[in-house]
Design an enzyme around this catalytic site. Structure first.
Site, mmCIF file in Angstrom:
data_model
loop_
_atom_site.group_PDB
_atom_site.id
_atom_site.type_symbol
_atom_site.label_atom_id
_atom_site.label_comp_id
_atom_site.label_asym_id
_atom_site.label_seq_id
_atom_site.Cartn_x
_atom_site.Cartn_y
_atom_site.Cartn_z
ATOM 1 C CB ALA A 110 5.252 -1.854 41.093
ATOM 2 C CG PHE A 111 9.219 -4.220 44.815
ATOM 3 C CD1 PHE A 111 8.003 -4.830 45.007
ATOM 4 C CD2 PHE A 111 10.363 -5.012 44.836
ATOM 5 C CE1 PHE A 111 7.920 -6.190 45.213
ATOM 6 C CE2 PHE A 111 10.284 -6.376 45.050
ATOM 7 C CZ PHE A 111 9.057 -6.966 45.233
ATOM 8 C CE LYS A 112 6.470 -8.380 41.884
ATOM 9 N NZ LYS A 112 5.761 -7.753 43.007
ATOM 10 C CG ASP A 113 9.712 -0.773 37.334
ATOM 11 O OD1 ASP A 113 9.422 -1.553 36.411
ATOM 12 O OD2 ASP A 113 9.031 0.228 37.619
ATOM 13 C CG LEU A 116 11.327 -7.866 36.230
ATOM 14 C CD1 LEU A 116 9.837 -7.942 36.503
ATOM 15 C CD2 LEU A 116 11.740 -8.899 35.194
#
Ligand SMILES: *Cc1c(COP(=O)(O)O)cnc(C)c1O
Length: 494
Positions: A110-113, A116
């Site tokens: 997911a784009f949170k990577d 993060l």
């Protein structure tokens, strides 16, 4: 470059302090005191760089007290082999003027990577620069942030990460991703209820002086990995520039000319689209920023009318990361639109917390609508978009990205604007395999892994290996607590 708070004009801190603190003491959000400008020549130079170098170039503009070596070491670690493609963020053409910017090739799909993987490096450096205590990072997640934070912070020295997810709402694949997490400094716990319950519980722990005291005795302090932290937002600016650089290398936009492109962003907490706004303010030729919401259309109504009204029904949808009624990062945008008038901004935020709503004045609304266009769709709209995208373009998208695709369709229909438009593709369809199968007309069979294989067979689109590998992993975290037991879990874990 110093950082200021949205709610108190006397607050000025360094970038490192802003990243360590997460949020300003009076409740405001940190942002840079000015926005660095890039010339078209600089933007074009990004073309010849790889992704880590692009991230380094953009980050340095905001992190003046970090050395070039520190930054390049950080971006190289963040955007390396843990991504399944060397491009890190590929741009995929799906129609005459439509593209997908695939932000989901990182370790958690997911784009949170994108943020993060870099935040832990920036936080480590910031802790050194400010002589900070060891950090306990508390996360309330609707699904994607939790896993991305666990993966980003696992075994990072001087940090411990504790994630709370709602027992109702996360997809089976998201749940397994978290409960099987490896690493010596991680903890995961389900909370009975929905995301708001988990979020409220975490906020209560953050502000409890009793718990803070207990932490201080162990020489620990809390920090946040949610998108209120500037260190989460900054890494997201890079991929908008990177998308433009990829268009140049495909000669879709000519060198030496400013050709404006639109970005469509499936939105929840307003972090991703705010990063796009920063890119625009830095000089990237962006026409409209199209804010796409699911059935929880509080932002659509706000951008169209100027009234933000959070007093409304909350819907649980198949795009859970967008099921949000209070979009925290909107506060940063409003601060910028009212030219840093803290008092005006405090007025809005106080009205929001007291009455659940506020209305901005005409001048703000005009500035807002000058840049943003907003649309929303319900579950049927998102399902239809998945089906159409598959049938017409042979592109398989997840339910969040599908909301973006549907809203882009609405935008083109209403405005007639046919400029190049890039949809932020925020998650792999394999994280939400049941609704995706349903949308393309198949009936899901068996557990999530059987369904993943079913989807692979039907579409030929491979499931990311890190999701398939979850099948063989032991579940490490079984705990499920009531909202008022969350503090105990934290105290037990530290
Ligand atoms: C977090 C998330 C969003 C929403 O992004 P915001 O920055 O909160 O607006 C959209 N799609 C997916 C898959 C997400 O994980």
């Amino acid at each position: 470059m110093q950082y200021i708070s949205t709610r108190d004009k006397d607050v000025r801190v360094s970038a490192a302090q802003a990243i360590v603190q997460g949020i300003s003491a009076e409740g405001g959000l940190f942002l840079p005191e000015s926005i660095p400008q890039l010339t078209m020549t600089e933007i074009e130079q990004l073309w010849s760089m790889d992704y880590p170098a692009r991230a380094g170039f953009i980050s340095k503009k905001f992190l003046e007290e970090f050395t070039l070596t520190e930054i390049s070491h950080s971006v190289n670690r963040a955007y390396g082999k843990q991504f399944s493609t060397e491009k890190i963020v590929p741009l995929v053409k799906i129609g005459a003027n439509d593209y997908m910017l695939e932000l989901f090739h990182g370790p958690t799909c997911a784009f949170k990577d994108m943020a993060l993987q870099l935040l832990p490096q920036l936080l480590r450096l910031s802790m050194e620069k400010t002589n900070a205590k060891d950090m306990v990072i508390l996360v309330a997640t609707s699904g994607d942030t939790g896993k991305a934070a666990l993966e980003g912070f696992r075994d990072v020295d001087g940090t411990q990460v504790l994630v709370f997810y709602p027992s109702e709402g996360v997809s089976p694949m998201q749940c397994l991703q978290m409960t099987t997490q490896e690493g010596g400094n991680v903890g995961v716990c389900a909370v009975k209820g929905n995301f708001d319950d988990a979020q409220t519980g975490v906020k209560a722990i953050f502000t409890s002086s009793d718990i803070k005291e207990k932490l201080a005795k162990k020489n620990l302090a809390f920090s946040s990995a949610n998108s209120i932290n500037w260190g989460r937002l900054l890494p997201q600016i890079t991929y908008y520039f990177s998308a433009y650089a990829q268009l140049m290398s495909r000669q879709q936009v000519a060198s030496g000319k400013k050709r404006k492109v639109n970005f469509v962003v499936p939105t929840g907490n307003f972090g991703n689209i705010l990063a796009a706004y920063y890119a625009r303010e830095m000089g990237l030729p962006i026409g409209k920023l199209i804010c796409a919401s699911n059935k929880n259309r509080v932002l659509t109504d706000f951008i169209r009318t100027g009234t933000y009204n959070a007093r409304r029904d909350f819907y649980t949808t198949t795009s859970p990361s967008m099921d949000i009624l209070i979009s925290s990062n909107l506060e940063r945008l409003l601060f910028l639109l009212c030219d840093g008038d803290c008092e005006r901004l405090r007025g809005y935020m106080e009205a929001l917390s007291q009455d659940g709503q506020y209305t901005v004045e005409r001048d703000i609304l005009e500035k807002l609508q000058d840049v943003f266009w907003a649309g929303s769709c319900d579950e049927i709209g998102s399902q239809t978009a998945i089906a159409n995208m598959w049938e017409k373009n042979k592109y398989l998208c997840d339910p969040h990205t599908a909301v973006g695709a549907e809203v882009l369709r609405q935008y083109r229909e209403e405005t007639g604007d046919d400029a190049i438009s890039i949809i932020a593709a925020t998650a792999s369809p394999y994280k939400f395999v049941t609704p995706v199968l349903n949308a393309i007309g198949a009936s899901p069979q068996g557990d999530e892994f059987a369904q993943a294989r079913q989807l692979e067979k039907l579409t030929g689109v491979p499931c990311p290996a890190q999701l398939l590998e979850l099948a063989g992993k032991a579940i490490r975290f079984h705990e499920c607590v009531e909202k008022d037991e969350m503090a105990q879990f934290v105290l037990g874990a530290i």
